[in-house]
Write an enzyme that holds these catalytic residues in place. Structure first.
Site, PDB file in Angstrom:
ATOM      1  N   ASP A   1     -52.933 -47.377  82.121  1.00 15.68           N
ATOM      2  CA  ASP A   1     -54.293 -47.911  81.902  1.00 15.68           C
ATOM      3  C   ASP A   1     -54.988 -47.396  80.641  1.00 15.68           C
ATOM      4  OD1 ASP A   1     -53.620 -48.903  84.377  1.00 15.68           O
ATOM      5  OD2 ASP A   1     -55.505 -48.381  85.354  1.00 15.68           O
TER       6      ASP A   1
ATOM      7  N   LYS B   1     -52.373 -54.865  87.309  1.00 18.96           N
ATOM      8  CA  LYS B   1     -52.715 -54.568  88.714  1.00 18.96           C
ATOM      9  C   LYS B   1     -54.154 -54.942  89.009  1.00 18.96           C
ATOM     10  CE  LYS B   1     -53.827 -49.773  87.648  1.00 18.96           C
ATOM     11  NZ  LYS B   1     -55.273 -49.770  87.869  1.00 18.96           N
TER      12      LYS B   1
ATOM     13  N   CYS C   1     -56.438 -43.691  88.673  1.00 24.57           N
ATOM     14  CA  CYS C   1     -55.148 -44.373  88.617  1.00 24.57           C
ATOM     15  C   CYS C   1     -53.975 -43.408  88.469  1.00 24.57           C
ATOM     16  CB  CYS C   1     -55.125 -45.411  87.497  1.00 24.57           C
ATOM     17  SG  CYS C   1     -53.704 -46.480  87.672  1.00 24.57           S
TER      18      CYS C   1
END
Ligand code: VGL
Ligand code: ZN
Length: 194
Positions: A15, A101, A140
């Site tokens: 991310d 995601k 995350c």
């Protein structure tokens, strides 16, 4: 500790997206600092023809985690917008495996393993040891590392290439402690033997 990269190793860049960087809608303190460090890890994996995976938060505009929908976060990482893009300075290889995601309105996934696609890709690549860095330490990265350990991967946490949201001031520290307690091994770039 000195770690030699070998067949079965994979790099997971978690991310690293414009909205989590300064100027983004969910900017994380000092997050820019992970980019040059990740670039060095990426170069190492590329040089050995080891796979590199980049995960991304890829939300619809009405995602359940956004405050207008009653969620905890400002709108961020909306699919196909500049905020969801990887920063220009992140040197992902041409053959990077991109895993999106939390890409439907009702589904939140802090873990990159949500949906099962990353696990399938890693299995197809024969990956057994995962080198995980990126954003954010307390969401995350934490949840991805926990899932990876649960799925019996060996996990090396790139402590020089993660940054935390720190909604509470020591969330990042606590996440590092928890990942270590569960079996992740903390490493820094200098500990890779090249
Ligand atoms: C994340 C906050 C909201 C993350 C995603 O990827 O760590 N954090 N959405
Ligand atoms: Zn998100």
């Amino acid at each position: 500790m000195s770690i030699a990269l070998a067949a079965g190793d994979a790099l997971i860049v978690t991310d690293v997206q414009n909205d989590f960087l300064p100027g983004g809608s969910l900017a994380v303190a000092d997050s820019t600092a992970v980019i040059p460090v990740l670039n060095r890890y990426i170069a190492c994996f590329r040089a050995r023809r080891l796979p590199v995976f980049a995960t991304r938060d890829w939300h619809p505009p009405n995602h359940c985690s956004f405050s207008p929908q009653g969620g905890p976060w400002p709108p961020h990482c909306i699919a196909n917008t500049p905020g969801a893009s990887f920063p220009a300075g992140l040197e992902l290889p041409a053959d990077v495996h991109i895993v999106s995601k939390a890409d439907t309105p009702e589904q939140e996934a802090y873990s990159s393993f949500g949906g099962g696609r990353l696990h399938a890709l890693l299995q197809a690549a024969g990956s057994r040891r995962l080198f995980i860095g990126g954003l954010t330490t307390d969401y995350c990265v934490l949840n991805s590392v926990k899932d990876a350990l649960r799925l019996h991967y060996a996990v090396f946490l790139l402590v020089d290439a993660v940054r935390a949201v720190n909604a509470q001031p020591d969330d990042g520290c606590r996440a590092l402690q928890e990942m270590t307690r569960l079996g992740a091994v903390r490493i820094r770039y200098e500990e890779l033997s090249v």
